[in-house]
Motif scaffolding. Structure first.
Motif, PDB file in Angstrom:
ATOM      1  N   ARG B  81       0.847  -1.211   0.000  1.00 31.67           N
ATOM      2  CA  ARG B  81       0.000   0.000   0.000  1.00 31.67           C
ATOM      3  C   ARG B  81       0.875   1.251   0.000  1.00 31.67           C
ATOM      4  N   THR B  82       1.697   1.383  -1.021  1.00 29.74           N
ATOM      5  CA  THR B  82       2.690   2.461  -1.071  1.00 29.74           C
ATOM      6  C   THR B  82       2.045   3.839  -0.920  1.00 29.74           C
ATOM      7  N   GLN B  83       2.796   4.717  -0.277  1.00 26.57           N
ATOM      8  CA  GLN B  83       2.416   6.112  -0.085  1.00 26.57           C
ATOM      9  C   GLN B  83       3.448   7.006  -0.767  1.00 26.57           C
ATOM     10  N   GLN B  84       3.076   8.244  -1.031  1.00 27.13           N
ATOM     11  CA  GLN B  84       4.001   9.146  -1.709  1.00 27.13           C
ATOM     12  C   GLN B  84       5.275   9.367  -0.893  1.00 27.13           C
ATOM     13  N   GLU B  85       5.165   9.346   0.421  1.00 23.41           N
ATOM     14  CA  GLU B  85       6.367   9.552   1.237  1.00 23.41           C
ATOM     15  C   GLU B  85       7.324   8.367   1.192  1.00 23.41           C
ATOM     16  N   ASP B  86       6.915   7.262   0.554  1.00 26.64           N
ATOM     17  CA  ASP B  86       7.820   6.129   0.370  1.00 26.64           C
ATOM     18  C   ASP B  86       8.795   6.373  -0.783  1.00 26.64           C
ATOM     19  N   SER B  87       8.555   7.395  -1.569  1.00 22.01           N
ATOM     20  CA  SER B  87       9.439   7.699  -2.702  1.00 22.01           C
ATOM     21  C   SER B  87      10.843   7.990  -2.190  1.00 22.01           C
ATOM     22  N   ALA B  88      11.813   7.253  -2.704  1.00 18.62           N
ATOM     23  CA  ALA B  88      13.199   7.362  -2.249  1.00 18.62           C
ATOM     24  C   ALA B  88      14.042   6.394  -3.069  1.00 18.62           C
ATOM     25  N   VAL B  89      15.345   6.438  -2.831  1.00 13.19           N
ATOM     26  CA  VAL B  89      16.239   5.407  -3.372  1.00 13.19           C
ATOM     27  C   VAL B  89      16.472   4.375  -2.274  1.00 13.19           C
ATOM     28  N   TYR B  90      16.233   3.125  -2.609  1.00 13.33           N
ATOM     29  CA  TYR B  90      16.418   2.032  -1.646  1.00 13.33           C
ATOM     30  C   TYR B  90      17.721   1.320  -1.987  1.00 13.33           C
ATOM     31  N   LEU B  91      18.636   1.345  -1.038  1.00 14.82           N
ATOM     32  CA  LEU B  91      19.980   0.797  -1.254  1.00 14.82           C
ATOM     33  C   LEU B  91      20.178  -0.459  -0.435  1.00 14.82           C
ATOM     34  N   CYS B  92      20.852  -1.410  -1.024  1.00 19.60           N
ATOM     35  CA  CYS B  92      21.197  -2.655  -0.370  1.00 19.60           C
ATOM     36  C   CYS B  92      22.716  -2.722  -0.240  1.00 19.60           C
ATOM     37  N   ALA B  93      23.190  -3.310   0.835  1.00 26.39           N
ATOM     38  CA  ALA B  93      24.626  -3.493   1.037  1.00 26.39           C
ATOM     39  C   ALA B  93      24.863  -4.887   1.590  1.00 26.39           C
ATOM     40  N   SER B  94      26.038  -5.432   1.305  1.00 24.31           N
ATOM     41  CA  SER B  94      26.389  -6.731   1.885  1.00 24.31           C
ATOM     42  C   SER B  94      27.794  -6.660   2.463  1.00 24.31           C
ATOM     43  N   ARG B  95      28.062  -7.588   3.347  1.00 20.46           N
ATOM     44  CA  ARG B  95      29.342  -7.561   4.061  1.00 20.46           C
ATOM     45  C   ARG B  95      29.808  -8.975   4.327  1.00 20.46           C
ATOM     46  N   LEU B  96      31.112  -9.184   4.166  1.00 20.98           N
ATOM     47  CA  LEU B  96      31.720 -10.473   4.477  1.00 20.98           C
ATOM     48  C   LEU B  96      32.225 -10.409   5.906  1.00 20.98           C
TER      49      LEU B  96
END
Lengths: 110, 117
Positions: B81-96
């Protein structure tokens, strides 16, 4: 929660000039990191600092972990056009999450 | 690939629709993180995975947000149920974990730019 205050928000400099930016925190961090982000990309790690008082260099970049563990600075010497981007500080305590500053937008005029 | 990949790179959706964002971490990285970056802002932590479990999900902003990770590899971030305030860049990171001398380095993907109309 934890907050990082990063300054300045933006900088406009001439090629060849030195740059300095810093972050302060209301709480202690065990690790300080500096990242650079270019448009359309994720942040890339520049320097990691693990001990209070530590001073570390990476080419023209130098960063220090403040002795109080509540602050850090990043210096860039002899700036070049490819230094353009957004620079973020990030702090980490125990656990794995990073707390980021709001970034410093750097513009270098040739 | 050699780095963290995310898909889609851009997503435009209408308010009220559900979206799924995917992250493929670097092979062998056991830790995976999701962050959100609003325009002109720093990154905001959302959730952390250790293997397939999430010991820290305290950054999820509401119960419309959820994430899962399967096989210790791919992760999906779902926003209902997305809202306008959800607009953004979603970044993922991983770590060893346990990489000597670089134990805290998180490698970031390029992000998914989400626009909710």
């Amino acid at each position: 929660g934890q907050q990082l205050n990063q300054s300045p928000q933006s900088m406009f400099i001439q090629e060849g000039e030195d740059v300095s930016m810093n972050c302060t925190s209301s709480s202690i961090f065990n690790t300080w990191l500096w990242y650079k982000q270019e448009p359309g990309e994720g942040p890339v790690l520049l320097i990691a600092l693990y001990k209070a008082g530590e001073l570390t260099s990476n080419g023209r970049l130098t960063a220090q972990f403040g002795i109080t563990r509540k602050d850090s600075f990043l210096n860039i010497s002899a700036s070049i056009p490819s230094d353009v981007g957004i620079y973020f500080c990030a702090g980490q305590t125990s656990g794995s999450r990073l707390t980021f500053g709001e970034g410093t937008q750097l513009t270098v005029n040739p | 690939g050699a780095g963290v990949s995310q898909s889609p790179s851009n997503k435009v959706t209408e308010k009220g629709k559900d979206v799924e964002l995917r992250c493929d971490p670097i092979s062998g990285h056991t830790a995976l993180y999701w962050y959100r970056q609003s325009l002109g802002q720093g990154l905001e932590f959302l959730i952390y995975f250790q293997g397939n479990s999430a010991p820290d999900k305290s950054g999820l902003p509401s119960d419309r947000f959820s994430a899962e990770r399967t096989g210790g590899s791919v992760s999906t971030l779902t926003i209902q149920r997305t809202q306008q305030e959800d607009s953004a860049v979603y970044l993922c990171a991983s770590r060893l974990l346990g990489l000597a001398g670089r134990k805290y380095e998180q490698f970031f993907g390029p992000g998914t730019r989400l626009t909710v109309l």
